[in-house]
Design a protein around this motif. Structure first.
Motif, PDB file in Angstrom:
ATOM      1  N   VAL A 186       0.670  43.991  41.934  1.00 42.41           N
ATOM      2  CA  VAL A 186      -0.713  43.644  41.590  1.00 42.41           C
ATOM      3  C   VAL A 186      -1.140  42.396  42.362  1.00 42.41           C
ATOM      4  N   ASN A 187      -0.230  41.459  42.521  1.00 36.54           N
ATOM      5  CA  ASN A 187      -0.513  40.242  43.277  1.00 36.54           C
ATOM      6  C   ASN A 187      -0.875  40.565  44.728  1.00 36.54           C
ATOM      7  N   GLY A 221      -3.798  35.001  37.499  1.00 33.18           N
ATOM      8  CA  GLY A 221      -4.290  36.246  36.930  1.00 33.18           C
ATOM      9  C   GLY A 221      -3.493  37.450  37.379  1.00 33.18           C
ATOM     10  N   SER A 222      -3.238  37.561  38.681  1.00 33.30           N
ATOM     11  CA  SER A 222      -2.594  38.771  39.205  1.00 33.30           C
ATOM     12  C   SER A 222      -1.146  38.908  38.756  1.00 33.30           C
ATOM     13  N   LEU A 223      -0.389  37.815  38.756  1.00 32.00           N
ATOM     14  CA  LEU A 223       1.010  37.905  38.325  1.00 32.00           C
ATOM     15  C   LEU A 223       1.119  38.262  36.850  1.00 32.00           C
ATOM     16  N   SER A 224       0.272  37.649  36.026  1.00 26.91           N
ATOM     17  CA  SER A 224       0.345  37.902  34.583  1.00 26.91           C
ATOM     18  C   SER A 224      -0.139  39.313  34.241  1.00 26.91           C
ATOM     19  N   LEU A 225      -1.209  39.779  34.888  1.00 25.63           N
ATOM     20  CA  LEU A 225      -1.702  41.133  34.624  1.00 25.63           C
ATOM     21  C   LEU A 225      -0.693  42.179  35.081  1.00 25.63           C
ATOM     22  N   GLY A 226      -0.087  41.948  36.244  1.00 23.47           N
ATOM     23  CA  GLY A 226       0.939  42.865  36.721  1.00 23.47           C
ATOM     24  C   GLY A 226       2.130  42.899  35.791  1.00 23.47           C
ATOM     25  N   GLY A 227       2.559  41.718  35.336  1.00 21.36           N
ATOM     26  CA  GLY A 227       3.661  41.669  34.382  1.00 21.36           C
ATOM     27  C   GLY A 227       3.318  42.380  33.084  1.00 21.36           C
ATOM     28  N   ALA A 228       2.063  42.240  32.643  1.00 21.92           N
ATOM     29  CA  ALA A 228       1.619  42.900  31.408  1.00 21.92           C
ATOM     30  C   ALA A 228       1.685  44.417  31.547  1.00 21.92           C
ATOM     31  N   LEU A 229       1.198  44.950  32.670  1.00 24.23           N
ATOM     32  CA  LEU A 229       1.253  46.402  32.877  1.00 24.23           C
ATOM     33  C   LEU A 229       2.697  46.889  32.925  1.00 24.23           C
ATOM     34  N   GLY A 230       3.558  46.086  33.551  1.00 26.09           N
ATOM     35  CA  GLY A 230       4.963  46.462  33.637  1.00 26.09           C
ATOM     36  C   GLY A 230       5.628  46.544  32.274  1.00 26.09           C
ATOM     37  N   ILE A 231       5.430  45.526  31.446  1.00 27.34           N
ATOM     38  CA  ILE A 231       6.087  45.521  30.129  1.00 27.34           C
ATOM     39  C   ILE A 231       5.463  46.568  29.213  1.00 27.34           C
ATOM     40  N   LEU A 232       4.179  46.831  29.344  1.00 25.60           N
ATOM     41  CA  LEU A 232       3.547  47.883  28.541  1.00 25.60           C
ATOM     42  C   LEU A 232       4.143  49.246  28.889  1.00 25.60           C
ATOM     43  N   ALA A 233       4.368  49.487  30.178  1.00 21.64           N
ATOM     44  CA  ALA A 233       4.986  50.747  30.595  1.00 21.64           C
ATOM     45  C   ALA A 233       6.374  50.892  29.990  1.00 21.64           C
TER      46      ALA A 233
END
Length: 361
Positions: A192-193, A270-282
């Protein structure tokens, strides 16, 4: 937090307040709350960033059209994170460990991104946080979370791998679950970053994938839907729908200011945290492979960088005019809005394919 208030009001004031205890209502309210926070606070945040001269720096070797972006306020990701966290804390069931795991990833990766942005923008250090240290802290957080989830898992389904389009193929990962969590969270965060290079390019696919995961979380946590769709029933995942919709609302609010021509950029915070969020949600809804499908734009951007670097080091030649791949199309003469909208269209198609895996099994 507001669940407790709704329950108290239902008991002592009016039974009608029970509506705010329903998951679907709380998911809707989470979206609207995050959206309003982002839209109302956006102008103030942008003015503050401008006052503090927290502006974007543009690479000299990049597309010439990007030179006009120099000085545009960055680190707007703090607005997204604030909207997500406030909305989640208000509307989610805070006794749910999955909610706190997701919050932990969002905050931790947000801090890593903030430090990186701070060094680049405020301290004028062009390198920002040294890459190996950024990777080290991302890895440390991901490994800690992975071991926590593995150690506290009580249902075999929590560590099973769901294979899209197949009903009965759900291999147990065992300790390999930790490895999967690590690569999914860290990989998605960085993907995402890398995607966040054009106005609105990263935030719209993030909104789409988060919205799809809200559906996955809801049906996985519902015993009737999960049985009908023949997917593992994981009761704790249903509450993640509130977190997902908070991401959707915050993302839409941010897009109001980030759409072309952008008034603010999200930055690494923003990009690192949003990407991490999508990863952990998956990981939590057991749809890591579906994330690869729905997040195909992120995968494509990351692969373009890997192939570009690998080709140059091995053969001394570049595959693309510039990586990530969105810059390649810019240098081919595509206007920025065309690149952005076409990538959005690809994301919509891939998310629909990902959602189709729920039924096509």
């Amino acid at each position: 937090m507001l669940i407790l208030l709704a329950q108290w009001l239902e008991q002592f004031v009016d039974p009608g307040f029970n509506v705010f205890s329903y998951l679907t209502m709380r998911a809707i309210m989470s979206t609207l709350t995050a959206l309003l926070i982002a839209i109302l606070m956006g102008p103030r945040v942008i003015r503050y960033l401008q006052t503090m001269q927290i502006g974007q720096t543009v690479r000299d070797d990049g597309p010439k059209s990007h030179l006009s972006k120099s000085g545009t306020p960055t680190m707007g990701g703090v607005l997204i994170l604030a909207a997500i966290l406030i909305s989640t804390l208000l509307w989610a069931d805070l006794s749910n460990k999955y909610v706190w795991v997701t919050i932990g990833i969002i905050v931790s990766y947000g801090i890593i991104g903030f430090v990186d942005d701070y060094r680049k923008v405020i301290r004028k250090d062009s390198k920002g946080l040294i890459a190996r240290w950024k990777f080290f802290w991302q890895s440390t957080v991901a490994i800690v979370v992975a071991f926590y989830l593995y150690a506290t898992s009580q249902d075999p389904n929590e560590t099973a791998m769901i294979i899209p389009f197949f009903k009965e193929v759900m291999p147990q990962l065992g300790l390999f679950f930790v490895v999967v969590v690590y690569f999914v969270v860290v990989g998605t965060s960085n993907a995402v970053n890398l995607t966040d290079g054009l106005d609105g390019l990263a935030i719209v696919p993030t909104i789409l994938v988060a919205g799809a995961f809200a559906i996955f979380a809801y049906v996985t946590g519902n015993v009737n839907f999960s049985a009908y769709l023949n997917i593992p029933h994981l009761p704790l995942t249903s509450e993640l729908a509130v977190v997902c919709t908070a991401i959707v609302g915050a993302g839409l609010g941010f897009l109001w200011f980030n759409t072309y021509p952008a008034q603010v950029f999200m930055g690494d915070v923003g990009s690192l945290s949003l990407g991490g969020a999508l990863g952990i949600l998956a990981v939590l809804v057991r749809q890591e492979l579906v994330l690869v499908i729905m997040g195909g734009v992120f995968v494509m951007e990351a692969l373009s960088v890997i192939l570009q670097v690998g080709s140059f080091k091995l053969r001394g030649q570049r595959i693309f005019r510039m990586a990530p791949i969105h810059h390649h199309y810019e240098l081919k003469g595509w206007p920025e809005p065309r690149v952005i909208v076409r990538f959005w269209i690809i994301s919509i198609i891939l998310v629909l394919i990902g959602l189709a895996t729920l039924k096509l099994r």
